[in-house]
Design an enzyme around this catalytic site. Structure first.
Site, mmCIF file in Angstrom:
data_model
loop_
_atom_site.group_PDB
_atom_site.id
_atom_site.type_symbol
_atom_site.label_atom_id
_atom_site.label_comp_id
_atom_site.label_asym_id
_atom_site.label_seq_id
_atom_site.Cartn_x
_atom_site.Cartn_y
_atom_site.Cartn_z
ATOM 1 N N THR A 28 1.034 -4.380 4.496
ATOM 2 C CA THR A 28 0.690 -4.782 5.867
ATOM 3 C C THR A 28 0.087 -6.180 5.952
ATOM 4 O O THR A 28 0.155 -6.812 7.007
ATOM 5 C CB THR A 28 -0.307 -3.781 6.491
ATOM 6 O OG1 THR A 28 -1.508 -3.758 5.711
ATOM 7 C CG2 THR A 28 0.281 -2.394 6.577
ATOM 8 N N ASP A 29 -0.511 -6.675 4.866
ATOM 9 C CA ASP A 29 -1.273 -7.924 4.956
ATOM 10 C C ASP A 29 -0.421 -9.109 5.403
ATOM 11 O O ASP A 29 -0.880 -9.950 6.182
ATOM 12 C CB ASP A 29 -1.940 -8.249 3.616
ATOM 13 C CG ASP A 29 -3.203 -7.437 3.381
ATOM 14 O OD1 ASP A 29 -3.643 -6.743 4.316
ATOM 15 O OD2 ASP A 29 -3.735 -7.482 2.258
ATOM 16 N N THR A 46 0.824 -1.209 0.000
ATOM 17 C CA THR A 46 0.000 0.000 0.000
ATOM 18 C C THR A 46 0.855 1.254 0.000
ATOM 19 O O THR A 46 0.495 2.267 -0.615
ATOM 20 C CB THR A 46 -0.920 0.008 1.229
ATOM 21 O OG1 THR A 46 -1.810 -1.115 1.151
ATOM 22 C CG2 THR A 46 -1.747 1.283 1.315
#
Length: 301
Positions: free
Chosen positions: A93-94, A14
């Site tokens: 972040t996932d 992101t």
């Protein structure tokens, strides 16, 4: 003596994402902006000796073993250089908690490897990525720092403790019972517990197949039986509570174990560890299921 440099390795996420409108923090496309361009947009880093390298450009939900292998190799290369103080890795972040854990397990770095990320794309009205990068550089520059950490929203998390616990807010992580390693406050690092240590396992050339199976209300052993038939090497069971397993799922797990499949219990609960009992029939770990899977793959390899 010349100031040692920081190496920033980009993998997308992101932080490198873009959206059609500045107000869109959900409908963006991840991994669009190169790491060199991202760094050039942060005036705070002017004058800081930084070298950047694009290792991958991917939405972290699509992280692969091949990228992990490349990332570990580039980290090992740069960590061995005397003029490198530490490494910063940009990541989505996932799956950052998985990549961070993997890197700590295989690198056991004596220098800092500070991973960082963002919850808003680079085109947001108020992107969080630039400050996170600056904070990660602060951690990677610290002479006393070591090990793999994740730096986000001013919090420094241990690779072995961090978990993503929220899907939207800009501070989406928790270190659970262990608590954070420290905080970055106005450009200064404040440490509250020890740095990550340990690890040193080899990076596999081929990854043995290990799957995660959940125990839940109404569970059966069908999934486990299917995985055994497919030749799975290991199964992590995301058990309920204190490592308990549904009574219809347990026979299939015991049969898999008897057939040579490594079976490991982890708990679904966000905090706490499994307290063993004399009646336990399956081994356990206090790692969360996704990290237990990585550890088991490395052990089997």
């Amino acid at each position: 003596m010349a100031q040692r440099k920081i190496v920033v390795l980009g993998t997308g996420g992101t932080l490198a994402g873009t959206s059609a409108t500045p107000g869109d923090n959900v409908g963006y496309t991840a991994a669009q902006v190169g790491i060199a361009d991202l760094l050039a947009r942060i005036p705070t880093l002017n004058g800081v000796p930084i070298e950047s390298e694009q290792v991958a450009q991917v939405d972290s939900k699509d992280m692969t073993f091949a990228i992990w292998r490349d990332l570990a190799a580039r980290c090992a290369h740069w960590l061995a250089q005397d003029d490198v103080a530490g490494i910063v890795i940009t990541h989505g972040t996932d799956t950052i908690e998985e990549t961070a854990f993997f890197l700590q397990e295989v690198l056991a770095p004596r220098k800092p490897v500070a991973m960082t990320c963002a919850m808003r794309p680079s085109t947001a009205i108020s992107p969080d990525g630039p400050q996170n990068i600056v904070d990660a550089v602060t951690v990677a520059s610290d002479q006393g720092a070591q090990g793999v950490t994740v730096v986000c929203a001013g919090v420094v998390h241990d690779a072995r403790a961090i978990a993503k616990v929220h899907n939207y807010r800009i501070d989406p992580f928790s270190s659970g019972d262990a608590g954070p390693v420290g905080y970055v406050e106005d450009g200064k690092l404040r440490i509250v517990r020890e740095w990550p240590s340990g690890g040193g396992m080899k990076v596999p050339q081929q990854w043995p197949r290990v799957e995660i199976v959940f125990s839940y209300a109404g569970a059966t052993g069908d999934t486990v039986k299917s995985l055994v038939a497919q030749g799975v090497r290991g199964i992590v069971i995301a058990a309920t509570g204190n490592g308990s397993v549904h009574h219809e799922l347990m026979p299939a797990l015991l049969d898999a174990q008897a057939r040579g499949v490594r079976v490991m219990r982890a708990t679904r609960t966000a905090e706490g560890g499994i307290i063993p009992k004399p009646s336990d029939q399956l081994p356990h770990t206090n790692l969360p299921p996704v990290k237990a899977r990585i550890r088991l793959m490395l052990e089997l390899a």
